[in-house]
Design a protein around this motif. Structure first.
Motif, PDB file in Angstrom:
ATOM      1  N   SER A 273       0.840  -1.199   0.000  1.00 48.95           N
ATOM      2  CA  SER A 273       0.000   0.000   0.000  1.00 48.95           C
ATOM      3  C   SER A 273       0.874   1.247   0.000  1.00 48.95           C
ATOM      4  CB  SER A 273      -0.982  -0.003   1.173  1.00 48.95           C
ATOM      5  OG  SER A 273      -0.290   0.170   2.387  1.00 48.95           O
ATOM      6  N   ASP A 274       2.062   1.144   0.561  1.00 50.31           N
ATOM      7  CA  ASP A 274       2.990   2.280   0.510  1.00 50.31           C
ATOM      8  C   ASP A 274       3.602   2.406  -0.887  1.00 50.31           C
ATOM      9  OD1 ASP A 274       4.399   4.447   1.560  1.00 50.31           O
ATOM     10  OD2 ASP A 274       6.154   3.199   1.932  1.00 50.31           O
ATOM     11  N   PHE A 291      -7.886  -5.042  -2.550  1.00 51.99           N
ATOM     12  CA  PHE A 291      -7.119  -5.677  -1.477  1.00 51.99           C
ATOM     13  C   PHE A 291      -6.924  -4.726  -0.301  1.00 51.99           C
ATOM     14  CE2 PHE A 291      -2.941  -3.693  -1.849  1.00 51.99           C
ATOM     15  CZ  PHE A 291      -3.013  -3.127  -3.111  1.00 51.99           C
ATOM     16  N   LEU A 292      -7.286  -3.446  -0.489  1.00 51.19           N
ATOM     17  CA  LEU A 292      -7.175  -2.504   0.625  1.00 51.19           C
ATOM     18  C   LEU A 292      -8.531  -2.211   1.250  1.00 51.19           C
ATOM     19  CD1 LEU A 292      -4.544  -0.013  -0.787  1.00 51.19           C
ATOM     20  CD2 LEU A 292      -4.224  -1.780   0.918  1.00 51.19           C
ATOM     21  N   ASN A 293      -9.543  -2.884   0.751  1.00 51.35           N
ATOM     22  CA  ASN A 293     -10.862  -2.679   1.333  1.00 51.35           C
ATOM     23  C   ASN A 293     -10.995  -3.575   2.564  1.00 51.35           C
ATOM     24  OD1 ASN A 293     -13.556  -2.500   1.964  1.00 51.35           O
ATOM     25  ND2 ASN A 293     -14.168  -2.271  -0.182  1.00 51.35           N
ATOM     26  N   ASP A 294     -10.901  -2.957   3.718  1.00 50.52           N
ATOM     27  CA  ASP A 294     -10.887  -3.725   4.968  1.00 50.52           C
ATOM     28  C   ASP A 294     -12.268  -3.918   5.570  1.00 50.52           C
ATOM     29  OD1 ASP A 294      -8.149  -4.317   5.116  1.00 50.52           O
ATOM     30  OD2 ASP A 294      -7.711  -2.299   5.802  1.00 50.52           O
ATOM     31  N   PRO A 296     -15.240  -5.977   6.212  1.00 48.30           N
ATOM     32  CA  PRO A 296     -15.573  -7.407   6.096  1.00 48.30           C
ATOM     33  C   PRO A 296     -16.864  -7.653   5.324  1.00 48.30           C
ATOM     34  CG  PRO A 296     -14.993  -6.825   8.340  1.00 48.30           C
ATOM     35  CD  PRO A 296     -15.145  -5.535   7.596  1.00 48.30           C
ATOM     36  N   ALA A 297     -17.694  -6.642   5.184  1.00 50.76           N
ATOM     37  CA  ALA A 297     -18.944  -6.839   4.445  1.00 50.76           C
ATOM     38  C   ALA A 297     -18.707  -6.751   2.940  1.00 50.76           C
ATOM     39  CB  ALA A 297     -19.962  -5.785   4.870  1.00 50.76           C
ATOM     40  N   TYR A 298     -17.544  -6.295   2.557  1.00 49.16           N
ATOM     41  CA  TYR A 298     -17.227  -6.157   1.135  1.00 49.16           C
ATOM     42  C   TYR A 298     -17.251  -7.534   0.490  1.00 49.16           C
ATOM     43  CZ  TYR A 298     -14.299  -5.210  -2.966  1.00 49.16           C
ATOM     44  OH  TYR A 298     -13.792  -5.121  -4.231  1.00 49.16           O
ATOM     45  N   TYR A 299     -17.875  -7.626  -0.677  1.00 48.60           N
ATOM     46  CA  TYR A 299     -18.127  -8.949  -1.252  1.00 48.60           C
ATOM     47  C   TYR A 299     -16.842  -9.728  -1.520  1.00 48.60           C
ATOM     48  CZ  TYR A 299     -16.507  -8.308  -6.003  1.00 48.60           C
ATOM     49  OH  TYR A 299     -15.719  -8.142  -7.093  1.00 48.60           O
ATOM     50  N   ASP A 300     -15.729  -8.996  -1.806  1.00 52.29           N
ATOM     51  CA  ASP A 300     -14.489  -9.683  -2.155  1.00 52.29           C
ATOM     52  C   ASP A 300     -13.484  -9.673  -1.001  1.00 52.29           C
ATOM     53  OD1 ASP A 300     -13.692 -11.226  -4.196  1.00 52.29           O
ATOM     54  OD2 ASP A 300     -12.818  -9.631  -5.424  1.00 52.29           O
ATOM     55  N   TYR A 301     -13.995  -9.404   0.192  1.00 52.78           N
ATOM     56  CA  TYR A 301     -13.121  -9.290   1.364  1.00 52.78           C
ATOM     57  C   TYR A 301     -12.342 -10.599   1.584  1.00 52.78           C
ATOM     58  CZ  TYR A 301     -11.749  -8.592   6.231  1.00 52.78           C
ATOM     59  OH  TYR A 301     -11.037  -8.472   7.396  1.00 52.78           O
TER      60      TYR A 301
END
Lengths: 1042, 506
Positions: A273-274, A291-294, A296-301
């Motif tokens: 991420s850096d 991959f930075l969407n933290d 947990p409800a995100y469909y691709d988590y």
């Protein structure tokens, strides 16, 4: 040529000198020497009486044999250990042996009453785990041969060097001679599988090997082929008429090898991420990266939130098992040895498997007293399942090696797809968002085959005209076929988009089929005679070898589906090549051996070799329409211990001094390098034409290696301590080197004989029977070898090769293959430090400069111009070791034996290419966990510079950051063996054994394994490309004697 | 013994491995950004705010951030009662990626609230915006980033768009401009799922904000450009609206539609020249160009008496009196090129769109209409549609081309004689019938030797506006009127460059 003739004169001079000196030295005794036939000698001989006992128990030995060297005179000891033997007076050396005891040479030194202690033979425990002879060599030969296993892949073979590097480009591997037949190990053939090195020696099972000898010095028997030294491998033959059946079985497991620690999911996410600071150029873009969407409800988590150690997906517990049945026996007409064996090894890397079936039949037939012949047959088939291993030599190439992928792939991913509800499915996922392939998909869907079939038939007739004169022949036919196939699937691997061609490359297939047929004949006449105190042995003959190597290679992209991994006409960017190489060589040779009083030994060999590979205008001896290389050698030895003046030094059993000088050669130039030829090309992918491919150098001739050797063999304290030491000086002339064409020729380079190189060094081995008690013996041995390689001349002032992103420099006055790059002085901790150094590099336009700042590497500015560029490069490492060798020890208690072998290498530098890929901190690959210590903030004192996408300042360039001390001491094998005393119907005994390989390795090296060799080539030594490391392995073995 | 030798020789075998590959405690903290801040006493105030707005969780995740954390002292006197603390304070002090304070930095960072804030080094101190901090003594490295301890907090600046929302007395402007906000579904960026009952469902539906007004007037809601905006306060808005609405009187049988047209066009006319892109102004003393590309010369008068407010992406001038002249902005010259065939009907003639040779600049668009009579007896006519008229005053001209302008060597050029008919929509919704004739009597003779701009009708006020309507209701008919006997002296051929409607100041 003139030079060579002058050498021959020198050798002739030496010959006479050595002849005369001993004659003069022994003139006194010679005047009293016997004349006439043997019986008159005996009448005027001496009777030696003595007593033979067990050195450990002091009890007398019954049935010990006392013999002269030629076995004409012999005696057997009585119950009380006493014997009496009448021998000619000139005999001064007796050979004393007994079953289960070590043979000793006993110098009489005028004594007629002797007492001899024999010590129980401690048979070296065979390395049961070795699947190939080369691996076996390491444990057997100590420092005689520097054996470097290529990798941990089963039966992969090893790079072998005898006394340094005697050649630069023509191959520095020793000649291998199996049962007298020159064996082509195809050193210059390449596999289509990355990280795999073809090893025809894997066709020979160590179970069949009776003995291995090394010719290190300059004996010219093998003339233009022996420049790199010779390994003589002899296979088992029937020895006596008793039928012996031996069944050997080994089963073992390999631990998952150590791998370089890489960052875990959280650490990598922070790192990557850096890195997007530059890679994705901004905040808005990065917030959309799944991959930075933290949340947990995100469909691709679920897909992007795992913590996976990829090495667990591609490594496993390896297994090895091998079985061998050996039957020997015969009658007074024929003796035979038949063996059949199967070996199978699954390495700890998934899809890295080897299996071999072989059968060997060796027969020796005595048709009449005068006519004998031997017949040998070997059929071997070995199959491998392979995937690319290690890192590719070209950075930026699509990575398809599961072992490399396991290191670089994002640890927050797993190999399987998630369902819409977030549960893990059995479907393998495709290449990830960074374009990095799924290693498990490559394991499951790729194809990697390498199969060899080897057939060898030898016939050895021998006719004895008299007891002294024999005519011998050796006619051999061998066929080695190779089938290789490689398929990279579409599934799980990123597509390659060719913008210029408007094409997308999905899958890739390539195949290679080769067939080598070798026929050879070796016909020679042997005459040997013992005349009084002199012994003669002359052999002369010729050797003819005819080889043909045919093959074809094809490759193409985009098969219709992954289920059809075959070459076809529909593939994109098809490439095909074929080759049909044939070469012949002919050698006349004469070998003479002479000894006087069994104290003074002299031997001389001259061979004259012609080869179809030599140039038609070579500066060589011209005769019978061919060009001949003449290779003479002379060796002399003096058994000092047999001299009378040594009789008071009873502690010394034998002392032998050796001196040798000889010329050998290396004819391993590429088959068509003397021929000018054209090859077909495709022009703009459309039209076929021919273009000149090679400008033959018709003056090409073999390299000549001049070898001078001084040696000493010493046995002391009742043969309990033996020492063998040699110093050598080798000079290779007419080095086969590549010279650049002028650029206007449109061609790259051509072969020339130019350059000179030397190797000086010594080798020493010591073996001691430290303790010899009734039920307990302890032996200790060690060896050390050193060579100092130096280039004396080169056709060009320097030779720089770019290999694995490194510059490998060969320059006169220095050893071969030095690492040439930047020196570093640490990382700038503060802005002030960087400002004080005031260093910069030219920017991409070349017009401006970019300054080094805090967190950058501090490269040494050698020329002091404050600009870091090519002019600041220097020698930063030397892959040549200071010393190599081994230690071994063996303890025997009654029927239990424990042996240990240690190998070591000291002072060799290693280019850790793996670390250069995992610690540059310049891309989105996962990195080694060392990157946690990278410079992040002003003032941090660390050895790792800041991460920087694209590495603008070149902090990851080839520098001494990647050069490490590759010294190591390895506890190579520990073996327990127990002879179970049974005598049950047909079972006459069995041995159970257990061994551990690679038990411990002491090293400061930061790679996973300090022992590796990515290629047989001299210039590729010391480069760690991350091939499968040799992990710890455990074996149990059972040997039944029926 | 050998083992011992090995141990001595390579004593630190595992040690060197571990030293290299393990995180070194003196370099690598075991705390993440949140636990670092939480455990730093002088940041307790900021920590409390972080926790309140859920940033304790964000800063505990494995993503790289740099936190510019104001110390307790700096926050002590801050009144947060009228503040959107999350956006204006918390997110204003957190940026993505790791930015050490090192070197002579002068870079622009994007804070989580989207602001662009400079990190710079001046005279021994580093500054985050205007807030200073010392480096490196007050920087703390965590597992997922760096914390810089600020001596002051960095003040939040709204951008122009945000200021419209919160500025006092700007409701009218805000209400109008914000009314264009849309949430747009992006099918391309969304992840399709299964089809349920024939309907595509989405696993991940991606929407984005879209404001079509700003896409034509300038993205005053973004931080990556810089604007100057003249914002009428409610009073100015009301006055201006009343002033402008007379230009947009429409006829429509549906009175709601009529009023809505008037309101929409009046409002747009009001805002169309309020925004200036700071990157495009050449000399603000001399002139300024709005994002609608209208130029205001010596524009100072527009800003006189206005209140200046600095925002993060430019400057707002809140004015009590919008002084934009109609003719500088919405009430502009209408030009209908005669050569254009669209919206043109001709009779008894063949129309040619002719190009003039280069170098002749007096003919607009370098083309003109040549209307050649098709019969020997017929007088050609041509009707031009005039779009975009406002319900206001115009001088209407027709520009005739001289054959000599086109061909300086032409000889025997003859004048033509014309009159005009003007049609338009009346306030009762019908087209005036009969058409207005100009001149009401007689004929105009056109000068054949030079370009002749004929004033058809001065100071004409259209009863209703046609601006923005689909159907053009205003037409001007040019009628050639050369008698059969006059052809020797007059030409029936008409050469027309364009029709001009010049706005009249009220």
């Amino acid at each position: 040529m003139k030079n060579q003739y002058s050498k021959i004169k020198v050798i002739a001079g030496l010959f006479w000198m050595f002849c005369l000196i001993p004659l003069q030295a022994t003139e006194k005794s010679a005047t009293n020497a016997f004349t006439g036939n043997d019986s008159t000698q005996l009448q005027q001989g001496v009777t030696v009486k003595g007593f033979i006992r067990d050195g450990a128990t002091k009890s007398p030995i019954l049935g010990a044999t006392v013999q002269t060297k030629d076995q004409k005179f012999s005696a057997i000891s009585n119950e009380d250990g006493s014997f009496s033997i009448s021998i000619p007076k000139y005999i001064n050396l007796l050979y004393i042996s007994a079953p289960d005891y070590s043979l000793i040479e006993y110098p009489l030194r005028g004594k007629s009453n002797i007492e001899v202690s024999l010590y129980p033979a401690v048979l070296p425990l065979r390395d049961q785990t070795a699947l190939t002879v080369d691996a076996h060599l390491q444990s057997l030969l100590g420092s005689d041969v520097r054996v470097i296993k290529h990798s941990g892949a089963p039966a992969i073979g090893a790079s072998m060097f005898i006394r340094g590097y005697n050649s630069l480009n023509a191959g520095a591997q020793p000649l291998i001679v199996v049962d007298g037949v020159i064996f082509d190990n195809q050193y210059d053939r390449a596999s289509i599988h990355q990280g795999f090195i073809l090893n025809p020696l894997s066709n020979i099972s160590p179970d069949d090997v009776e003995s291995i000898q090394v010719i290190k010095d300059g004996t010219a028997t093998y003339g233009s082929k022996g420049g790199n030294g010779v390994l003589l491998i002899n296979t088992k033959r029937g020895k006596d008429q008793v039928t012996k059946i031996t069944v050997t079985s080994v089963y073992g497991g390999n631990e998952k090898p150590r791998s370089i620690p890489v960052m875990n999911a959280n650490q990598f996410r922070v790192y990557v991420s850096d890195m997007f600071k530059v890679a994705a150029n901004g905040t808005e873009l990065i917030s959309s990266k799944p991959f930075l969407n933290d949340n947990p409800a995100y469909y691709d988590y679920a897909r992007y939130h795992n913590d996976n150690n990829w090495s667990n997906d591609i490594y496993r517990k390896g297994t090895t098992h091998s079985y061998d049945v050996n039957v020997s026996g015969g009658d007074n007409v024929a003796l035979y040895n038949l063996s059949m064996g199967y070996a199978d090894s699954k390495s700890p890397l998934i899809s890295n498997d080897f299996s071999r079936f072989k059968t060997r039949f060796n027969a020796d037939v005595n048709l009449t007293d005068k006519f004998k012949f031997s017949f040998d047959l070997l059929y071997s088939q070995n199959d491998r399942n392979l995937r690319d291993d290690g890192f590719s030599e070209l950075p930026g190439e699509l990575i398809t090696s599961p072992s490399a992928l396991a290191l670089i792939k994002a640890p927050f991913l797993i190999p399987y797809e998630h369902s819409n509800t977030g549960s893990i499915t059995s479907d393998l996922s495709d290449a990830d968002f960074l374009g990095i392939a799924n290693p498990l998909s490559i394991v499951n869907k790729a194809v990697g085959i390498s199969e060899q079939n080897y057939l060898n038939i030898s016939l050895r007739p021998k006719y004895s005209f008299t007891k002294s004169l024999q005519l011998c022949g050796l006619i051999n036919y061998s066929q080695n076929t190779l089938y290789e196939k490689y398929f990279r699937p579409d599934a799980g691997v990123a597509d390659i988009i060719l913008i210029d061609e408007n094409e997308t490359l999905k899958s890739f297939v390539k195949g290679q089929n080769t067939k080598q047929i070798s026929m050879s004949a070796n016909i020679f006449l042997n005459w040997k005679k013992q005349l009084n105190f002199q012994a003669y042995d002359f052999t002369g003959g010729f050797r003819f070898c005819n080889d043909s190597y045919k093959g074809e290679f094809g490759s193409g992209y985009n098969t219709p589906t992954d289920l059809n991994p075959n070459l076809s006409k529909d593939l994109k960017f098809r490439q095909t090549t074929g080759y049909d190489d044939r070469w012949r060589s002919f050698s006349w040779y004469i070998n003479g051996e002479y000894n006087l009083y069994s104290k003074y030994f002299l031997s001389g060999v001259v061979s004259a070799d012609a080869s179809s590979r030599f140039g038609k205008e070579a500066d060589m001896l011209k005769f019978a329409g061919a060009h001949w290389g003449v290779f003479p050698s002379i060796n002399a030895a003096w058994l000092v211990s047999s001299e009378d003046f040594m009789s008071n030094l009873s502690a010394i059993n034998t002392l032998k001094l050796r001196l040798g000088y000889g010329l050998t050669g290396n004819d391993n130039m590429p088959a068509a390098s003397t021929t000018t030829y054209f090859s077909s090309v495709k022009y703009i992918n459309e039209y076929t034409g021919i273009t000149i491919t090679n400008m033959g150098n018709t003056k090409l001739k073999p390299e000549t290696v001049e070898k001078t050797n001084l040696g000493l063999d010493l046995n002391m304290f009742g043969n309990r301590l033996s020492v063998s030491a040699d110093v050598f000086h080798h000079v290779t002339r007419d080095l086969l080197t590549l010279k650049q064409f002028e650029y206007i020729s449109g061609m790259d380079s051509y072969w020339v004989n130019d350059g000179k190189m030397q190797n000086n060094g010594f080798d020493l081995s010591v073996n001691a029977k430290v303790l010899v008690l009734k039920d307990f013996q302890w032996e200790l041995g060690g060896s050390i070898a050193r060579y100092k390689n130096k280039i004396l001349e080169l056709p060009e002032s320097e030779n720089v090769n770019s290999i694995y992103g490194a510059e490998i420099k060969t320059v006169p006055g220095q050893p071969v293959g030095l690492f040439y790059g930047y020196k570093t002085l640490g990382v700038f901790a503060t802005t002030q430090e960087a400002a004080d150094a005031d260093l910069k590099i030219a920017n991409s336009t070349g017009l401006g400069y970019l300054p080094f700042t805090a967190g950058d590497m501090h490269f040494a500015d050698l020329n002091g111009d404050n600009i870091i560029d090519d002019r600041d490069k220097d020698i930063i490492g030397d892959p040549n070791p200071d010393f190599t060798g081994s230690f071994n020890t063996q303890v025997t208690y009654k029927r239990l034996s424990v042996s240990a072998l240690f190998t070591y290498s000291y002072g060799n530098d290693v280019y850790n290419y793996v670390r250069s890929q995992l610690e540059a901190g310049s891309n989105l690959y996962n990195q080694s966990s060392a990157l946690l210590n990278r410079w992040v903030n002003e003032g941090q004192i660390t050895s790792l510079p800041k991460s920087s996408y694209g590495d603008v300042m070149g902090n990851g360039r080839f520098s001494d950051r990647w050069i490490e001390d590759g010294s190591y001491l390895r506890f190579k094998t520990l073996t327990f063996s127990y002879d179970v005393p049974v005598n049950f119907v047909f079972l006459s005994g069995f041995t159970i054994s257990a061994s551990v390989n690679n038990l411990l390795t002491f090293t400061k090296y930061l790679g996973v394994d300090p022992e590796f060799s990515v290629s047989n080539s001299v210039l590729y030594q010391g480069i760690d490309a991350g091939l499968l490391s040799q992990g710890r392995s455990f074996f149990v073995g059972l040997k039944l004697n029926l | 013994m050998i083992l011992l030798a090995g141990v001595l020789l390579f004593a630190c075998s595992d040690e060197s491995w571990n030293k290299h590959y393990n995180a070194q405690p003196e370099l690598v903290s075991d705390k993440n950004l949140w636990t670092t801040i939480e455990s730093t006493p002088e940041l307790s105030g900021f920590a409390k705010l972080l926790k309140t707005y859920g940033y304790d969780k964000v800063l505990s995740q494995s993503q790289a951030y740099t936190v510019f954390a104001p110390n307790n002292e700096s926050l002590a006197a801050l009144d947060t009662s009228n503040m959107d603390v999350k956006t204006e304070l918390v997110e204003n002090h957190i940026v993505r990626f790791i930015y050490p304070a090192s070197g002579n930095k002068d870079i622009t960072l994007s804070s989580l609230n989207g602001k662009r804030i400079n990190l710079k080094y001046r005279d021994g101190s580093y500054f985050y915006g205007d807030a200073s901090f010392d480096s490196p003594t007050k920087s703390i490295v965590a597992t997922n980033g760096i914390v810089h301890v600020l001596k002051n907090y960095e003040k939040f600046f709204s951008n122009i768009w945000e200021y419209l929302d919160k500025g006092i007395g700007l409701d009218s402007a805000r209400k109008y401009m914000y009314s264009f906000d849309r949430l747009i579904f992006s099918e391309l960026s969304s992840v399709p799922g299964s089809v349920v009952n024939g309907q595509q469902t989405y696993l991940d539906s991606v929407f984005f904000n879209f404001n079509p007004l700003l896409s034509s007037l300038g993205y005053i809601n973004r931080e990556d450009s810089s604007y100057t905006m003249l914002v009428p306060n409610n009073t100015a808005w009301g006055n201006a609206y009343n002033r402008i609405k007379d230009y947009y009187v429409y006829y429509n049988a549906n009175s709601i539609r009529r009023d809505s047209l008037q309101r929409a066009n009046t409002s747009f006319a009001l805002v169309q020249d309020l925004i200036f892109n700071n990157n495009l102004q050449k000399s603000i003393q001399d002139s300024m160009v709005t994002t609608s590309l209208n130029t205001f010369y010596t524009p100072q008068y527009l800003f006189d008496g206005a209140e200046k407010i600095i925002t993060s992406n430019g400057t707002i001038y809140v004015t009590n009196d919008l002084k934009i002249e109609a003719t500088d902005s919405w009430h502009q010259l209408i030009k209908v090129e005669a050569e254009r065939s669209l919206g043109r009907v001709s009779t008894l003639s063949t129309p040619y769109s002719e190009r003039v040779e280069s170098g002749i600049t007096s003919i607009s668009n370098s083309r003109y209409l040549r209307l050649s009579p098709t019969t020997s007896s017929g007088n050609p006519t041509v009707i031009f549609e005039i779009p975009g008229t406002l319900s206001s005053y115009y001088d209407i001209y027709c520009v005739f081309v001289s054959p000599k302008t086109v061909n300086p060597n032409a000889t025997g050029v003859k004048s033509c004689k014309v009159y005009f008919n003007l049609n338009y929509l009346t306030s009762s919704g019908g087209i005036n019938s009969p058409a207005d004739r100009y001149p009401s009597t007689g004929i105009i003779e056109v000068n054949p030797n030079a370009m002749d701009t004929v004033l058809v009708v001065p100071n004409f006020k259209f009863p209703v506006a046609n601006y923005g309507e689909k159907v053009t209701t205003v037409t001007l008919k040019v009628i050639s009127s050369v008698g059969r006997t006059e052809t020797a002296n007059y030409s029936r051929e008409l050469l027309i460059d364009c029709i001009l409607l010049k706005p009249k100041k009220q």
